[in-house]
Design an enzyme around this catalytic site. Structure first.
Site, PDB file in Angstrom:
ATOM      1  N   HIS A 220     -11.212 -11.781 -12.555  1.00  0.00           N
ATOM      2  CA  HIS A 220     -11.238 -10.653 -13.483  1.00  0.00           C
ATOM      3  C   HIS A 220     -12.563  -9.902 -13.415  1.00  0.00           C
ATOM      4  O   HIS A 220     -12.606  -8.686 -13.597  1.00  0.00           O
ATOM      5  CB  HIS A 220     -10.946 -11.153 -14.896  1.00  0.00           C
ATOM      6  CG  HIS A 220      -9.488 -11.359 -15.124  1.00  0.00           C
ATOM      7  ND1 HIS A 220      -8.967 -12.100 -16.142  1.00  0.00           N
ATOM      8  CD2 HIS A 220      -8.414 -10.904 -14.428  1.00  0.00           C
ATOM      9  CE1 HIS A 220      -7.645 -12.086 -16.080  1.00  0.00           C
ATOM     10  NE2 HIS A 220      -7.292 -11.383 -15.034  1.00  0.00           N
ATOM     11  N   GLU A 462       2.653  -8.777   8.421  1.00  0.00           N
ATOM     12  CA  GLU A 462       1.386  -9.470   8.159  1.00  0.00           C
ATOM     13  C   GLU A 462       1.441 -10.952   8.478  1.00  0.00           C
ATOM     14  O   GLU A 462       0.497 -11.686   8.197  1.00  0.00           O
ATOM     15  CB  GLU A 462       0.903  -9.210   6.725  1.00  0.00           C
ATOM     16  CG  GLU A 462       1.899  -9.492   5.635  1.00  0.00           C
ATOM     17  CD  GLU A 462       1.360  -9.157   4.256  1.00  0.00           C
ATOM     18  OE1 GLU A 462       0.157  -8.923   4.098  1.00  0.00           O
ATOM     19  OE2 GLU A 462       2.172  -9.151   3.307  1.00  0.00           O
ATOM     20  N   ASP A 486      -3.936 -10.255   6.224  1.00  0.00           N
ATOM     21  CA  ASP A 486      -3.200 -11.512   6.349  1.00  0.00           C
ATOM     22  C   ASP A 486      -2.854 -11.831   7.797  1.00  0.00           C
ATOM     23  O   ASP A 486      -2.870 -12.996   8.198  1.00  0.00           O
ATOM     24  CB  ASP A 486      -1.917 -11.462   5.510  1.00  0.00           C
ATOM     25  CG  ASP A 486      -2.192 -11.848   4.069  1.00  0.00           C
ATOM     26  OD1 ASP A 486      -2.897 -12.855   3.859  1.00  0.00           O
ATOM     27  OD2 ASP A 486      -1.726 -11.144   3.166  1.00  0.00           O
ATOM     28  N   CYS A 533      -2.497  -0.930   6.798  1.00  0.00           N
ATOM     29  CA  CYS A 533      -3.180  -0.845   5.502  1.00  0.00           C
ATOM     30  C   CYS A 533      -4.201  -1.965   5.291  1.00  0.00           C
ATOM     31  O   CYS A 533      -4.690  -2.144   4.178  1.00  0.00           O
ATOM     32  CB  CYS A 533      -2.167  -0.803   4.365  1.00  0.00           C
ATOM     33  SG  CYS A 533      -1.144  -2.279   4.277  1.00  0.00           S
TER      34      CYS A 533
END
Ligand code: PEP
Ligand code: MG
Length: 625
Positions: A220, A462, A486, A533
């Site tokens: 977070h 990926e 990935d 991407c």
């Protein structure tokens, strides 16, 4: 607050000289540390080491008659914490948007979690101890348990627990600890770990960036840093041991590099890089929004990657021609509870409105591995990257998956949306996912709810299995988006979040390049769109290579967009193709890297002046993501 203006900071606020104001025995020595890049931007500043001193709350017994008083004190502190978090959420919402601000609603949710709060009450009653002691013992033990877990998803929640503990203790003791109140201008905060509350409370006119020993890309605190545009590097392991208060430091949030006490040459390089970016920023705007063509007039589309809708305005300012990857799992990660269909819809509607006719590629949730919901952190997996993640998880959680798909389809009536599935490995998975989309379409049709009947469905490539079977997959989807983040980890068997093997994580490995090239070729043979991407697309050297390999669409993080468009305008396709042909003649990543470094600088020298890659690079590998 506009993250664009916060991304890169001039060093003019703080005059940093290589000589360090240190004691007589201290000899300044440059130290380069590699961590995890979580929020982009480069700054030069002075170190402020934030002590990790936990409050010392001794075991304090109370009389049995006073137990009720302690329970009431706890209730009052919990209520005040809840009220305070509501205010923090509102303030955070105005500076970083509703979705990222939900981190603080997550904390509110923890306050209502019986498994956390129940044992505190039980300890006060059964052991007759003060509320302070029970809070620090129970939450402290949870933090320690999470910190010991091998799973990064658990570890990323430790600072949320510590944050909550500190908040409750503040209300119990009435004593607020705020070491950050008096930091000087030009400060870079160094800490073992930081909580989301500490990150959002930084005085942005004084704190330029932060770096920590612990932490991960999806914690977070990292989300808050990105949402506020504060450059940050986490997971630097030994940083607090090496950092000297008030000495100089460079934070390179683009590459996850921290340089302590930089020497003159490195400082000059980084100063030049900052100046170059500032100059570039001034000129952004003139041609940024125009499409990018190579010198021989070949168009290359540059899109942006986002985690939250409020990133879109700065992405457009940088020249992004749309969103090529919306990581929707962040709707889950920032929030205490699973998003409803309306939560999803509100986020997608906001994107469509902000994009105003520009394309939006929504990726269905990619949870698991290092991105867990609160509920799932309670059921750890031994190998989460090889586990029930991503599309696999969605296909086992059909109601959740359908909720998201309904919202996406509803939003598709409002603007140009495409959908893609992450981590597709087998044709069965793809067919199953498509079937569910068609189920949802039928439901909407029956209910008379409008949606785009020609919605384009794509998949991320990926995992090596998908790349190897690209010809087969290309018959069943409208587009591919290559996820190198990935793809590299699965091809080379290198955990992308593990800094110990970061040097082996290399997009230029010939095996990775072949899979990327073959995927592009398959897409072209079958006349479907293909884009990339992964972070690798934002690296200028690699971008030249990818264009030479046939790619015409790249989706990168916002700060990489404008430089990428300038790079494209300075090269010809012929040059890129020649570069790619030669790169494929090598059999090692070291050779490919050396060749690219040399050639790219000869083709477009202006794209590479300023910061030299070699000076600050502690390892042979590129950044882990
Ligand atoms: C990727 O894997 O390359 C990708 C873009 O997705 P993520 O980084 O969200 O896994
Ligand atoms: Mg991925």
């Amino acid at each position: 607050m506009d993250p664009k203006t916060l991304s890169y900071h001039s060093d003019s606020q703080v005059e940093v000289k290589p000589a360090v104001p240190a004691g007589p025995e201290h000899t300044p020595r440059m130290e380069v540390l590699k961590g995890i890049a979580v929020s982009q931007g480069i700054v030069i500043g002075r170190i402020f080491v934030l002590d990790a001193d936990a409050r010392h709350i001794g075991r304090h017994h109370v009389h049995r008659d006073a137990v009720d008083t302690e329970l009431s004190r706890l209730d009052l502190a919990l209520r005040k914490s809840r009220e305070e978090l509501a205010t923090v959420f509102k303030d955070a919402e105005t500076v970083m948007g509703v979705d990222a601000a939900k981190v603080f609603l997550f904390h509110q949710g923890m306050l209502g979690d019986k498994s956390l709060i129940g044992p505190i009450r039980a300890m006060i009653s059964s052991e007759c101890v003060s509320a302070e002691h029970a809070v620090s013992r129970v939450l402290g033990e949870w933090s320690e348990r999470f910190a010991r877990m091998p799973d990064t998803a658990f570890r990323s929640k430790v600072n949320d627990l510590e944050d909550l503990q500190e908040r409750i203790l503040t209300h119990l003791t009435g004593e607020r600890r705020c070491q950050l109140a008096q930091v000087p201008q030009g400060t870079v905060v160094i800490a073992r770990d930081l909580t989301p509350t500490q990150a959002i409370s930084f005085d942005r006119s004084r704190v330029l960036a932060f770096a920590t020993d612990l932490g991960g890309k999806t914690s977070h605190t990292a989300i808050v840093a990105r949402a506020l545009g504060i450059p940050a590097v986490v997971g630097c392991q030994t940083l607090t041991r090496l950092a000297m208060d008030a000495s100089s430091i460079i934070i390179d949030g683009d590459r996850g590099v921290v340089i302590l006490e930089p020497n003159e040459e490195t400082l000059d390089d980084y100063k030049a890089a900052i100046k170059k970016r500032q100059r570039a920023r001034v000129t952004v705007g003139e041609d940024a929004r125009l499409p990018a063509y190579t010198l021989d007039k070949v168009p290359v589309q540059v899109l942006g990657n986002i985690e939250f809708p409020q990133e879109i305005p700065s992405l457009l300012d940088e020249g992004g021609e749309g969103v090529g990857l919306y990581r929707t799992e962040f709707l889950y990660l920032a929030s205490a509870k699973e998003p409803t269909e309306d939560d999803h819809f509100a986020a997608y509607e906001r994107c469509v409105t902000l994009l105003d006719g520009k394309p939006l590629v929504i990726r269905t949730v990619d949870l698991g591995a290092d991105k867990y919901t609160q509920e799932r952190t309670e059921v750890p997996e031994r190998n989460p990257f090889l586990g029930l993640r991503s599309i696999r998880y969605c296909l086992r959680s059909i109601p959740m998956f359908k909720t998201q798909l309904r919202a996406i389809l509803r939003a598709s009536a409002l603007g140009p949306i495409k959908v893609m599935f992450p981590l597709i490995t087998t044709t069965n998975e793809l067919r199953h996912a498509k079937l569910i989309v068609h189920d949802v379409m039928e439901d909407l049709e029956e209910e008379g709810i409008p949606f785009d009947r020609n919605l384009k469905l794509g998949m991320m490539v990926e995992v090596p299995a998908a790349a190897l079977m690209a010809d087969t997959f290309a018959r069943e989807v409208d587009f591919f988006s290559i996820g190198t983040n990935d793809l590299i980890q699965y091809t080379l068997a290198v955990d992308r979040t593990n800094e110990r093997v970061a040097g082996m994580y290399n997009p230029l490995n010939p095996a990775v390049l072949r899979l990327v090239r073959d995927t592009i070729r398959a897409a072209r043979r079958h006349e479907i769109d293909v884009s990339l991407c992964g972070e690798a697309g934002g690296d200028p050297e690699i971008a030249l290579l990818l264009i030479g390999m046939g790619l015409r669409t790249l989706s990168v993080s916002a700060p990489a967009i404008a430089p990428l468009k300038r790079l494209i305008r300075g090269v010809s396709l012929t040059q890129c193709e020649r570069l790619a042909r030669k790169a494929f003649s090598f059999d090692s990543d070291v050779q490919v890297a050396a060749y690219l470094r040399d050639r790219a600088r000869k083709i477009v020298p202006e794209a590479f002046d300023g910061r030299s890659v070699d000076d600050a690079d502690p390892g042979s590998g590129r950044d882990p993501i």
